[in-house]
Enzyme design. Sequence first.
Site, short mmCIF file in Angstrom:
data_model
loop_
_atom_site.label_atom_id
_atom_site.label_comp_id
_atom_site.label_asym_id
_atom_site.label_seq_id
_atom_site.Cartn_x
_atom_site.Cartn_y
_atom_site.Cartn_z
N GLU A 123 59.38 43.95 -26.38
CA GLU A 123 58.02 44.35 -26.77
C GLU A 123 57.11 43.13 -27.00
O GLU A 123 56.08 43.24 -27.67
CB GLU A 123 58.04 45.23 -28.03
CG GLU A 123 58.84 46.52 -27.93
CD GLU A 123 58.25 47.57 -26.98
OE1 GLU A 123 57.21 47.32 -26.37
OE2 GLU A 123 58.88 48.65 -26.86
N HIS A 146 57.95 46.33 -35.55
CA HIS A 146 58.12 47.60 -34.84
C HIS A 146 59.48 48.16 -35.21
O HIS A 146 60.48 47.44 -35.17
CB HIS A 146 58.05 47.37 -33.33
CG HIS A 146 58.56 48.52 -32.52
ND1 HIS A 146 58.03 49.79 -32.63
CD2 HIS A 146 59.55 48.62 -31.61
CE1 HIS A 146 58.67 50.60 -31.82
NE2 HIS A 146 59.62 49.92 -31.19
#
Length: 274
Positions: A123, A146
């Site tokens: 990510e 996250h």
Amino acid sequence: MKKRLKQNKKLEEIILQVAEVAQYLWQKGWAERNAGNISVNIDHLIEGDLDDISQYPDFELPEPYPELNNKYFFVTGTGKRMRDLARSPLKNALIIKVTNGGCSYHIFSRHKRNVPDFRPTSELPTHLSIHQKIALRGSSEKVVIHTHANELVALTHSPDVKSKEIVNNIIWGMHPEAMVFIPKGVGFVPYIIPGSVDIAKETLKEFNDHDVILWEKHGVFAIGESVFDTFDSIDIVSKSAKIWFMCKQAGFEPEGLTDKQLDELKETYTSLNK
Ligand code: 2HA
Ligand code: ZN
């Protein structure tokens, strides 16, 4: 470099905080296998260059981040487990420096510097685009987390919970703390394939107005000034979702705080949160 890292007490503290939060994410059941990722802008903690990087290759980024050129980040590694990171942060996360005008990065690590399985999180585009946005607007957030918070993923699976307005009515309505600590509410990004530049772009738009963003059917992204503050924001939002589900599981519709009660909270606490 090993010595220089060891001597950097502030950096060491940040790395230990990331390890502590990684343990919380695992204990909460939010971090199955390699789920989740964390990045911290550590540029203010690094003096000069960490090492001679000329002998190591550049790794190209999927899009340029010019505002981040020459900046350092501590980022979790792709495929690495939060539960392992909690024990051995430097074997499961790495320091990168954005180079080449923001088009690539170098890896600094005491561990396996350039082996193919030791790269930053999948990510990374979302993390770097968020750090770039923070740099452009000049705000003070340093941390991006996250995670796959179960309650929040479950919430976005409800056919009745498909808009930001509905999500925030639930989040604020279930618990006074949510209005006090998440006064901007949460953002919402409809499902897009993870790891893509497209999900990074949509997430970025939501960060104009919020510090916590739900990813439909996937998880949550949050920003904050410290590792613990950022974790706390996710924890509070997830607590509200959990209470909503507990009420439903007990067989009744949660009443929710009334508009009057929410207004009173806003009035009482907004000034404290400024
Ligand atoms: O790090 O959570 O979204 C693995 C993921 C991808
Ligand atoms: Zn994920």
